[in-house]
Design a protein around this motif. Structure first.
Motif, PDB file in Angstrom:
ATOM      1  N   MET A   1      37.238  -3.621  18.785  1.00 20.91           N
ATOM      2  CA  MET A   1      35.820  -3.488  19.093  1.00 20.91           C
ATOM      3  C   MET A   1      35.553  -2.367  20.087  1.00 20.91           C
ATOM      4  SD  MET A   1      34.857  -7.513  19.335  1.00 20.91           S
ATOM      5  CE  MET A   1      33.078  -7.325  19.330  1.00 20.91           C
ATOM      6  N   LEU A   2      36.545  -2.005  20.867  1.00 21.80           N
ATOM      7  CA  LEU A   2      36.352  -1.000  21.904  1.00 21.80           C
ATOM      8  C   LEU A   2      36.397   0.431  21.391  1.00 21.80           C
ATOM      9  CD1 LEU A   2      38.447  -2.488  24.833  1.00 21.80           C
ATOM     10  CD2 LEU A   2      35.968  -2.505  24.574  1.00 21.80           C
ATOM     11  N   ILE A   3      37.049   0.682  20.300  1.00 20.48           N
ATOM     12  CA  ILE A   3      37.218   2.048  19.806  1.00 20.48           C
ATOM     13  C   ILE A   3      36.118   2.380  18.807  1.00 20.48           C
ATOM     14  CG2 ILE A   3      38.763   3.628  18.591  1.00 20.48           C
ATOM     15  CD1 ILE A   3      39.814   2.711  21.317  1.00 20.48           C
ATOM     16  N   ASP A   4      35.472   3.526  19.009  1.00 23.62           N
ATOM     17  CA  ASP A   4      34.471   4.006  18.068  1.00 23.62           C
ATOM     18  C   ASP A   4      35.045   5.249  17.393  1.00 23.62           C
ATOM     19  OD1 ASP A   4      32.318   4.910  16.648  1.00 23.62           O
ATOM     20  OD2 ASP A   4      30.892   4.734  18.297  1.00 23.62           O
ATOM     21  N   PRO A   5      35.606   5.094  16.191  1.00 18.47           N
ATOM     22  CA  PRO A   5      36.284   6.218  15.537  1.00 18.47           C
ATOM     23  C   PRO A   5      35.351   7.375  15.175  1.00 18.47           C
ATOM     24  CG  PRO A   5      36.080   4.365  14.037  1.00 18.47           C
ATOM     25  CD  PRO A   5      35.594   3.900  15.373  1.00 18.47           C
ATOM     26  N   ASP A   6      34.062   7.123  15.037  1.00 21.35           N
ATOM     27  CA  ASP A   6      33.134   8.189  14.669  1.00 21.35           C
ATOM     28  C   ASP A   6      32.894   9.172  15.804  1.00 21.35           C
ATOM     29  OD1 ASP A   6      32.856   7.064  12.154  1.00 21.35           O
ATOM     30  OD2 ASP A   6      31.101   5.878  12.733  1.00 21.35           O
ATOM     31  N   THR A   7      32.955   8.707  17.028  1.00 21.25           N
ATOM     32  CA  THR A   7      32.671   9.580  18.177  1.00 21.25           C
ATOM     33  C   THR A   7      33.880   9.762  19.082  1.00 21.25           C
ATOM     34  OG1 THR A   7      31.930   7.729  19.532  1.00 21.25           O
ATOM     35  CG2 THR A   7      30.247   8.855  18.195  1.00 21.25           C
ATOM     36  N   ASN A   8      34.981   9.107  18.751  1.00 27.26           N
ATOM     37  CA  ASN A   8      36.193   9.146  19.575  1.00 27.26           C
ATOM     38  C   ASN A   8      35.951   8.645  20.996  1.00 27.26           C
ATOM     39  OD1 ASN A   8      37.907  10.083  17.549  1.00 27.26           O
ATOM     40  ND2 ASN A   8      37.246  12.188  17.901  1.00 27.26           N
ATOM     41  N   GLN A   9      34.909   7.836  21.170  1.00 25.83           N
ATOM     42  CA  GLN A   9      34.662   7.249  22.481  1.00 25.83           C
ATOM     43  C   GLN A   9      35.609   6.077  22.661  1.00 25.83           C
ATOM     44  OE1 GLN A   9      30.536   6.200  22.500  1.00 25.83           O
ATOM     45  NE2 GLN A   9      29.901   8.207  23.219  1.00 25.83           N
ATOM     46  N   SER A  10      35.926   5.800  23.916  1.00 26.62           N
ATOM     47  CA  SER A  10      36.868   4.719  24.180  1.00 26.62           C
ATOM     48  C   SER A  10      36.216   3.345  24.087  1.00 26.62           C
ATOM     49  CB  SER A  10      37.502   4.899  25.554  1.00 26.62           C
ATOM     50  OG  SER A  10      36.503   4.853  26.544  1.00 26.62           O
ATOM     51  N   ILE A  11      34.895   3.291  24.055  1.00 22.49           N
ATOM     52  CA  ILE A  11      34.218   2.011  23.926  1.00 22.49           C
ATOM     53  C   ILE A  11      32.903   2.237  23.181  1.00 22.49           C
ATOM     54  CG2 ILE A  11      33.116   2.218  26.185  1.00 22.49           C
ATOM     55  CD1 ILE A  11      33.321  -0.820  26.449  1.00 22.49           C
ATOM     56  N   LYS A  12      32.602   1.371  22.250  1.00 24.22           N
ATOM     57  CA  LYS A  12      31.345   1.473  21.533  1.00 24.22           C
ATOM     58  C   LYS A  12      30.217   1.151  22.503  1.00 24.22           C
ATOM     59  CE  LYS A  12      33.189   0.195  17.031  1.00 24.22           C
ATOM     60  NZ  LYS A  12      33.150  -0.791  15.945  1.00 24.22           N
ATOM     61  N   GLU A  13      29.181   1.953  22.477  1.00 25.73           N
ATOM     62  CA  GLU A  13      28.086   1.791  23.433  1.00 25.73           C
ATOM     63  C   GLU A  13      27.417   0.424  23.313  1.00 25.73           C
ATOM     64  OE1 GLU A  13      25.960   2.553  26.681  1.00 25.73           O
ATOM     65  OE2 GLU A  13      27.553   3.836  25.927  1.00 25.73           O
ATOM     66  N   ASN A  14      27.178  -0.041  22.085  1.00 21.35           N
ATOM     67  CA  ASN A  14      26.516  -1.339  21.935  1.00 21.35           C
ATOM     68  C   ASN A  14      27.396  -2.474  22.448  1.00 21.35           C
ATOM     69  OD1 ASN A  14      28.297  -1.094  19.769  1.00 21.35           O
ATOM     70  ND2 ASN A  14      26.993  -2.255  18.383  1.00 21.35           N
ATOM     71  N   PHE A  15      28.713  -2.359  22.281  1.00 26.56           N
ATOM     72  CA  PHE A  15      29.619  -3.382  22.801  1.00 26.56           C
ATOM     73  C   PHE A  15      29.636  -3.344  24.327  1.00 26.56           C
ATOM     74  CE2 PHE A  15      33.971  -4.954  23.796  1.00 26.56           C
ATOM     75  CZ  PHE A  15      33.769  -6.257  23.370  1.00 26.56           C
ATOM     76  N   LYS A  16      29.610  -2.139  24.878  1.00 27.91           N
ATOM     77  CA  LYS A  16      29.569  -1.990  26.328  1.00 27.91           C
ATOM     78  C   LYS A  16      28.314  -2.665  26.886  1.00 27.91           C
ATOM     79  CE  LYS A  16      29.424   1.587  29.896  1.00 27.91           C
ATOM     80  NZ  LYS A  16      29.428   3.046  30.124  1.00 27.91           N
ATOM     81  N   GLN A  17      27.182  -2.471  26.239  1.00 32.18           N
ATOM     82  CA  GLN A  17      25.939  -3.087  26.694  1.00 32.18           C
ATOM     83  C   GLN A  17      26.007  -4.611  26.601  1.00 32.18           C
ATOM     84  OE1 GLN A  17      23.545  -1.573  28.389  1.00 32.18           O
ATOM     85  NE2 GLN A  17      24.857   0.229  28.196  1.00 32.18           N
ATOM     86  N   GLU A  18      26.618  -5.115  25.531  1.00 41.46           N
ATOM     87  CA  GLU A  18      26.785  -6.566  25.396  1.00 41.46           C
ATOM     88  C   GLU A  18      27.619  -7.121  26.540  1.00 41.46           C
ATOM     89  OE1 GLU A  18      27.891  -8.297  21.590  1.00 41.46           O
ATOM     90  OE2 GLU A  18      27.175  -6.465  20.617  1.00 41.46           O
ATOM     91  N   LEU A  19      28.703  -6.428  26.875  1.00 47.02           N
ATOM     92  CA  LEU A  19      29.565  -6.874  27.971  1.00 47.02           C
ATOM     93  C   LEU A  19      28.814  -6.875  29.300  1.00 47.02           C
ATOM     94  CD1 LEU A  19      32.932  -5.077  27.119  1.00 47.02           C
ATOM     95  CD2 LEU A  19      32.374  -7.504  26.834  1.00 47.02           C
ATOM     96  N   LEU A  20      28.013  -5.828  29.535  1.00 48.45           N
ATOM     97  CA  LEU A  20      27.239  -5.765  30.774  1.00 48.45           C
ATOM     98  C   LEU A  20      26.202  -6.885  30.839  1.00 48.45           C
ATOM     99  CD1 LEU A  20      26.763  -1.900  31.077  1.00 48.45           C
ATOM    100  CD2 LEU A  20      28.203  -3.373  32.507  1.00 48.45           C
ATOM    101  N   THR A  21      25.586  -7.203  29.704  1.00 44.90           N
ATOM    102  CA  THR A  21      24.618  -8.297  29.647  1.00 44.90           C
ATOM    103  C   THR A  21      25.291  -9.625  29.959  1.00 44.90           C
ATOM    104  OG1 THR A  21      23.275  -7.114  28.024  1.00 44.90           O
ATOM    105  CG2 THR A  21      22.961  -9.500  28.154  1.00 44.90           C
ATOM    106  N   ILE A  22      26.460  -9.849  29.376  1.00 47.88           N
ATOM    107  CA  ILE A  22      27.221 -11.068  29.641  1.00 47.88           C
ATOM    108  C   ILE A  22      27.587 -11.162  31.122  1.00 47.88           C
ATOM    109  CG2 ILE A  22      29.425 -12.231  29.231  1.00 47.88           C
ATOM    110  CD1 ILE A  22      29.230 -11.101  26.325  1.00 47.88           C
ATOM    111  N   LYS A  23      28.025 -10.055  31.682  1.00 49.15           N
ATOM    112  CA  LYS A  23      28.402 -10.024  33.104  1.00 49.15           C
ATOM    113  C   LYS A  23      27.210 -10.393  33.985  1.00 49.15           C
ATOM    114  CE  LYS A  23      30.144  -7.012  36.717  1.00 49.15           C
ATOM    115  NZ  LYS A  23      30.428  -5.635  37.111  1.00 49.15           N
ATOM    116  N   LYS A  24      26.044  -9.820  33.678  1.00 49.21           N
ATOM    117  CA  LYS A  24      24.849 -10.122  34.470  1.00 49.21           C
ATOM    118  C   LYS A  24      24.465 -11.593  34.354  1.00 49.21           C
ATOM    119  CE  LYS A  24      22.951  -5.490  34.289  1.00 49.21           C
ATOM    120  NZ  LYS A  24      21.926  -4.607  33.729  1.00 49.21           N
ATOM    121  N   ARG A  25      24.551 -12.144  33.139  1.00 47.78           N
ATOM    122  CA  ARG A  25      24.221 -13.565  32.951  1.00 47.78           C
ATOM    123  C   ARG A  25      25.162 -14.438  33.758  1.00 47.78           C
ATOM    124  NH1 ARG A  25      23.677 -13.044  26.908  1.00 47.78           N
ATOM    125  NH2 ARG A  25      25.740 -13.955  26.925  1.00 47.78           N
ATOM    126  N   ARG A  26      26.439 -14.132  33.738  1.00 45.22           N
ATOM    127  CA  ARG A  26      27.421 -14.939  34.471  1.00 45.22           C
ATOM    128  C   ARG A  26      27.204 -14.844  35.974  1.00 45.22           C
ATOM    129  NH1 ARG A  26      32.761 -16.355  31.839  1.00 45.22           N
ATOM    130  NH2 ARG A  26      32.142 -16.531  29.674  1.00 45.22           N
TER     131      ARG A  26
END
Length: 72
Positions: free
Chosen positions: A26-51
């Motif tokens: 889930m962390l690798i976005d092969p289309d942009t070679n980014q180390s983390i998919k932006e939408n997944f990163k946002q989901e993780l940040l949302t979860i962190k804030k809720r916790r």
């Protein structure tokens, strides 16, 4: 190896490894070679804030609704 032959610790290790592999996928976005998919990163940040505010996960009713199972 069959699951019913595993010890509790072996099963836990298997689950941890499966989760780790899934997260890595889930962390690798092969289309942009980014180390983390932006939408997944946002989901993780949302979860962190809720916790941080004491909210843990979503209710069973919400899961059922999202999956379209609320009327079964």
């Amino acid at each position: 190896m069959q699951v019913n032959n595993l010890t509790i610790d072996q099963l836990k290790d298997l689950i941890r490894e499966t989760v780790r592999e899934t997260i890595e996928e889930m962390l690798i976005d092969p289309d942009t070679n980014q180390s983390i998919k932006e939408n997944f990163k946002q989901e993780l940040l949302t979860i962190k804030k809720r916790r941080e505010t004491g909210v843990r996960g979503i209710s069973t009713a919400e899961v059922m609704q999202r999956l379209g199972l609320e009327n079964r």
